[in-house]
Design an enzyme around this catalytic site. Structure first.
Site, PDB file in Angstrom:
ATOM      1  N   CYS A 141       0.846  -1.201   0.000  1.00 58.81           N
ATOM      2  CA  CYS A 141       0.000   0.000   0.000  1.00 58.81           C
ATOM      3  C   CYS A 141       0.874   1.242   0.000  1.00 58.81           C
ATOM      4  CB  CYS A 141      -0.873   0.077   1.265  1.00 58.81           C
ATOM      5  SG  CYS A 141      -2.089  -1.210   1.433  1.00 58.81           S
ATOM      6  N   ASP A 142       0.331   2.324  -0.533  1.00 62.93           N
ATOM      7  CA  ASP A 142       1.004   3.618  -0.395  1.00 62.93           C
ATOM      8  C   ASP A 142      -0.046   4.724  -0.430  1.00 62.93           C
ATOM      9  OD1 ASP A 142       3.859   4.871  -0.423  1.00 62.93           O
ATOM     10  OD2 ASP A 142       2.603   6.126  -1.710  1.00 62.93           O
ATOM     11  N   SER A 143       0.095   5.695   0.466  1.00 64.03           N
ATOM     12  CA  SER A 143      -0.911   6.762   0.604  1.00 64.03           C
ATOM     13  C   SER A 143      -0.331   8.142   0.316  1.00 64.03           C
ATOM     14  CB  SER A 143      -1.468   6.776   2.037  1.00 64.03           C
ATOM     15  OG  SER A 143      -2.048   5.544   2.374  1.00 64.03           O
ATOM     16  N   GLY A 171      -2.943   3.540  -2.858  1.00 63.14           N
ATOM     17  CA  GLY A 171      -2.764   2.462  -3.821  1.00 63.14           C
ATOM     18  C   GLY A 171      -2.665   1.141  -3.081  1.00 63.14           C
TER      19      GLY A 171
END
Lengths: 202, 202
Positions: free
Chosen positions: B75-77, B112
Site C-alpha cells: 500500500c502507499d498513501s 494504492g
C-alpha cells in the site's frame, strides 16, 4: 487556578471500549463511570431524538454522583434503517436476518452526545449523523461474521473497527460517530463550554 | 490441500503500524516484511498513479523474497490537495503552514493497493480515494498539534486515528483508506484472486 486544573478532568459515562479507544487515540484519558440508566425506560419520537435523550440521561446520572469539577461525556448510538432504530440484535438468527436485509443498502448511524461541566452545571448536547453504505458480503461471509459473535455485541449488528469493516464500502460523515463517539462534535461541544480540546490532552 | 493452507498466509509489505492495526482489528494477522523500495526513485503523472506505482513496487519487492505461497499486500498513501501530492511534512514549520492552508477545505486521500499471490504470480491492484473535509482548528490548536510531533510522521500532516481526529469534520468514502488501507477494497482484490477474506481470519 486549582479550579482550572480540576475542570480539565474528563469522565466518560459509558462502558463502551470503542468510545474509550477513540478518546485515547485522540490523546484524551478519561475516567470511566458507567451510569445505571435503564435505557428501556426512555422513549422518543425519532431514532435521533432517542440517541440524544439517552446520552443526556447517562451524562446527567453520572454528573449527579460527582463531587469534583469534571467534564462528563455521555453518548448513545442507534442505526436508523427505513426509519427504524436498530440496537443490538437479540440472537444469531436476527443478526443473520439483519445482514441479509441491509447488505447493498445504506443506513444512518446516529450518536447522541452530551457534555456536562459539573463546575457550573452548564451542558452542551447534539446528535451527529453519519450515512453508512453497506457492501455486499455473500452468504458465506455473513455466516462467518455471525459465527464470530461480534455482531451480537453492537448496535446495528456491524462494526467499522472490527470484522465487518470489509463489508462497509464507505461512509459520509465522521467515522468515529459510527464507532461510538464523534471527536469533531465533541470538540464543538467542549468549545460551547469554553474548553479547548487540546487543553485536555494527557 | 497444503497449497490451500499455505496461500492463506498474509504478508504486509509495509512498516506502518496503522495499516497493521487495521488488519488486526478486522481479524487478520499478517507477517510484516518491509520492502527496500526507494520511494523517491519512482515517478508518475498523477498522485493516484504514484500511490499505485509505489504500492505495486513494495508488494513486488517483498513477493520476490518469498519462497512459500503467500498473499502479499502493498500500500502507499498520498494526500492530494489542489492537484498536488502531499507526503510527510519536512519539519514543524511546514506542518504548521500545511494546517493553516488546509483547514476549512477538502482534500482527497489516495491509497494504492496491490495484492500478489506468490503461489501463482497473480496480482490485483487498485487505488481507493476518500474525500477528507478538514475542520477549522484555531491557531492555538494547530500549534498544540504540531508541538505533539504527530503530523511530522504522517502523509498529509494529519491522522484520522490520532490527535487530529477532532480537526476532521467528516469524510466521503472508506475511513480505513485514510488511515492507510481500505478493507473493502482489500476484500474486492482478494476476491479477484479467488480468496474470501473471511477465510483469512486468524
Amino acid at each position: 487556578m486549582s479550579a482550572m486544573t480540576d475542570r480539565r478532568t474528563l469522565v466518560l459515562a459509558s462502558a463502551s471500549p470503542a468510545r474509550l479507544g477513540l478518546l485515547r487515540q485522540a490523546g484524551l484519558d478519561p475516567r470511566v463511570i458507567v451510569s445505571g440508566v435503564d435505557e428501556d425506560a426512555l422513549t422518543a419520537t425519532t431514532p435521533a431524538e432517542l440517541a440524544l435523550v439517552l446520552a443526556e440521561a447517562k451524562a446527567t446520572a453520572v454528573a449527579a454522583e460527582l463531587a469534583d469539577a469534571e467534564l462528563v461525556i455521555g453518548c448513545d448510538s442507534v442505526l436508523e434503517l427505513d426509519g427504524r432504530a436498530l440496537g443490538k440484535p437479540a440472537d444469531a438468527a436476527e443478526a443473520l436476518e439483519r445482514w441479509r436485509s441491509m447488505r447493498g443498502r445504506s443506513g444512518v448511524l446516529r450518536t447522541g452526545h452530551c457534555v456536562i461541566d459539573t463546575a457550573n452545571g452548564r451542558r452542551a448536547s447534539a446528535t451527529a449523523s453519519t450515512t453508512v453504505h453497506f457492501g455486499t458480503p455473500d452468504d458465506a461471509e455473513v455466516a462467518s461474521y455471525v459465527a464470530s459473535g461480534e455482531p451480537l455485541q453492537v448496535a446495528g449488528a456491524f462494526t467499522l473497527d472490527g470484522r465487518s469493516a470489509p463489508f462497509v464500502d464507505g461512509i459520509e460523515g465522521d467515522h468515529g460517530n459510527v464507532i461510538g463517539l464523534s471527536l469533531p462534535l465533541l470538540r464543538r461541544l467542549l468549545g460551547e463550554l469554553d474548553v479547548r480540546i487540546t487543553d485536555l490532552w494527557a
